[in-house]
Design a protein around this motif. Structure first.
Motif, PDB file in Angstrom:
ATOM      1  N   PRO A  59      27.017  10.380  27.880  1.00 60.36           N
ATOM      2  CA  PRO A  59      27.714   9.093  27.799  1.00 60.36           C
ATOM      3  C   PRO A  59      28.896   9.079  28.768  1.00 60.36           C
ATOM      4  N   TYR A  60      29.424   7.898  29.013  1.00 61.04           N
ATOM      5  CA  TYR A  60      30.656   7.808  29.801  1.00 61.04           C
ATOM      6  C   TYR A  60      31.728   8.652  29.125  1.00 61.04           C
ATOM      7  N   PRO A 101      33.272   1.110  28.752  1.00 62.39           N
ATOM      8  CA  PRO A 101      32.088   0.526  28.098  1.00 62.39           C
ATOM      9  C   PRO A 101      32.262   0.492  26.576  1.00 62.39           C
ATOM     10  N   TYR A 102      33.088  -0.434  26.084  1.00 59.83           N
ATOM     11  CA  TYR A 102      33.344  -0.502  24.634  1.00 59.83           C
ATOM     12  C   TYR A 102      32.044  -0.740  23.866  1.00 59.83           C
ATOM     13  N   GLU A 137      35.155   8.667  25.160  1.00 53.79           N
ATOM     14  CA  GLU A 137      33.735   8.676  25.527  1.00 53.79           C
ATOM     15  C   GLU A 137      33.011   7.507  24.883  1.00 53.79           C
ATOM     16  N   GLN A 138      31.958   7.099  25.508  1.00 52.75           N
ATOM     17  CA  GLN A 138      31.142   5.978  25.033  1.00 52.75           C
ATOM     18  C   GLN A 138      30.575   6.288  23.654  1.00 52.75           C
ATOM     19  N   VAL A 172      34.183   2.693  22.303  1.00 52.13           N
ATOM     20  CA  VAL A 172      34.368   4.076  22.719  1.00 52.13           C
ATOM     21  C   VAL A 172      34.892   4.885  21.537  1.00 52.13           C
TER      22      VAL A 172
END
Length: 432
Positions: free
Chosen positions: A128-129, A145-146, A198-199, A148
């Motif tokens: 993930p991001y 990229p909500y 993180e995502q 998170v």
């Protein structure tokens, strides 16, 4: 027996969870236990030959010298810990004493969530991001990229972990994690204050227990860990084997094995937590180079498959070749750990319902950790687990039904009567 009369040093084990001592006794292993000097000497552990107090987190250099002096006087064949914050210390010790163990570099990469993510990404695992930050100033130029999740970089047991759905919530979460880093984790992490954004992977969570032999990863068990949506991520259940189609089981097993290899866990145990996204893609969330839950994962594996997980680890840390394993699915029973939810915060008084539960045939052990008068803080602070109820069942549905019964039966009483209903956003991550 190959393990008979071997000498094992155990560092900082939770004595409420005696699996490591019980299995050592059954296999004829001699144990020296280096326990936390802030605790009472655990003389109830009858099979331990020698108890030595250390203050690992306040005076680590002194603790190191105490253990090395004991090794010089009465040499160990191996050293191990099941306690996450002690892993780096033990890896340093095994390296200095030339005993079996993973390198400090490997342990450091597993312990630090930013490093772990970087390694997994570099090895083409689903990632993930993620972004490590120190404070809210670093958010200015970030496009996120909500939703998170924010975590302490070197945390454990879900301490400080919280979900944010927008920038306002993210700023609030970062402040909460900062406080957890400073107030709860600093003595364990040597004041490492980083946090990872993180995502959020929206899907069910699984725990994978593995054992590696010279780079070959054997997946011993995959268990279900709930489907918490946040905002906080209190541990709720662990049921094995998880109900999975064969292709999903294989997908999870492959990703977990790849993660263990990528992080350099070429020998020994790993406890891997993973989520499936809505498309069924597996994402490794956490990985620990140890038997999980201070030994709970040993109970899960042994009772559900018949494989003695602790014995495998003993072979490794004592420098012996472990029994031959096969990558195949085994099942004896459905087993689980019902993690009693905190149900609020305040001054702990009692847990109601446990005496009745102890008499249930499904229940193998009831372990209570918190004692009367303990101040339980609200999440995302972590004051410890109230207790575990370890169970065995004939089917997965039997386990689900029994845990639904426990949800209603087991109640925590606080002196000041602050319960879950009064906590905004409380989510206990129960079985679904």
């Amino acid at each position: 027996m190959p393990l008979q009369n071997k000498h094992l040093a155990v560092v900082l084990q939770n004595t409420y969870l005696p699996f490591i001592f019980e299995e050592a006794e059954a296999l004829g292993i001699k144990v020296t236990f280096f326990y936390n000097q802030e605790e009472v000497e655990p003389k109830h552990l009858k099979n331990v030959q020698n108890f030595i107090p250390i203050d690992l987190f306040h005076t680590p250099d002194k603790a190191l010298e105490i253990i090395k002096a004991e090794h010089h006087k009465n040499p160990f064949d191996g050293i191990m810990t099941l306690y996450e914050p002690a892993l780096e210390f033990v890896s340093q010790l095994t390296e200095e004493l030339n005993l079996p163990g993973l390198s400090p570099f490997v342990i450091s990469n597993c312990r630090n969530k930013q490093k772990m993510r970087e390694v997994l990404k570099d090895n083409d695992l689903n990632t993930p991001y993620f972004k490590e930050v120190e404070n809210t100033e670093e958010l200015k130029n970030l496009s996120l990229p909500y939703p998170v999740v924010v975590k302490p970089s070197n945390g454990f047991s879900s301490q400080g972990v919280s979900r944010a759905n927008n920038k306002k919530e993210l700023i609030d979460s970062i402040e909460k994690v900062r406080r957890v880093n400073e107030e709860d984790l600093s003595k364990f992490t040597k004041n490492k204050t980083g946090m990872v954004i993180e995502q959020f992977i929206d899907g069910p969570e699984f725990a994978i227990e593995t054992f590696s032999v010279e780079g070959e990863v054997y997946v011993l068990s995959i268990g279900y860990k709930g489907n918490s949506k946040g905002p906080f991520f209190e541990e709720g259940v662990y049921i094995a084997p998880a109900q999975l189609e064969e292709n999903v089981w294989q997908s999870i097993a492959r990703e977990a094995a790849r993660a263990a290899n990528a992080l350099g866990i070429e020998n020994g145990p790993a406890h891997i937590e993973l989520r499936l996204d809505p498309a069924g893609k597996p994402y490794v969330i956490e990985i620990g180079a140890r038997i999980g839950g201070s030994g709970i994962s040993h109970y899960i594996v042994k009772e559900s498959t018949g494989i003695n997980y602790m014995e495998l680890v003993f072979y490794y840390v004592l420098g012996l070749k472990p029994p031959v394993l096969k990558n195949e699915r085994k099942r004896k029973k459905v087993v689980g750990n019902y993690i009693i939810p905190v149900q609020g915060y305040g001054i702990f008084k009692e847990i109601r319902g446990l005496e009745d539960v102890r008499r249930d045939t499904e229940v193998k052990r009831v372990i209570q950790f918190i004692t009367k008068g303990t101040d339980i803080l609200p999440y995302p602070h972590f004051s410890g687990y109230p207790g575990f109820i370890l169970t065995t069942h004939d089917s997965y549905s039997d386990c689900e039904q029994y845990y639904s019964y426990l949800d209603n039966k087991v109640k925590i009483v606080y002196k000041n009567k602050v319960n879950a209903g009064g906590i905004k956003g409380y989510d206990s991550c129960r079985v679904v």
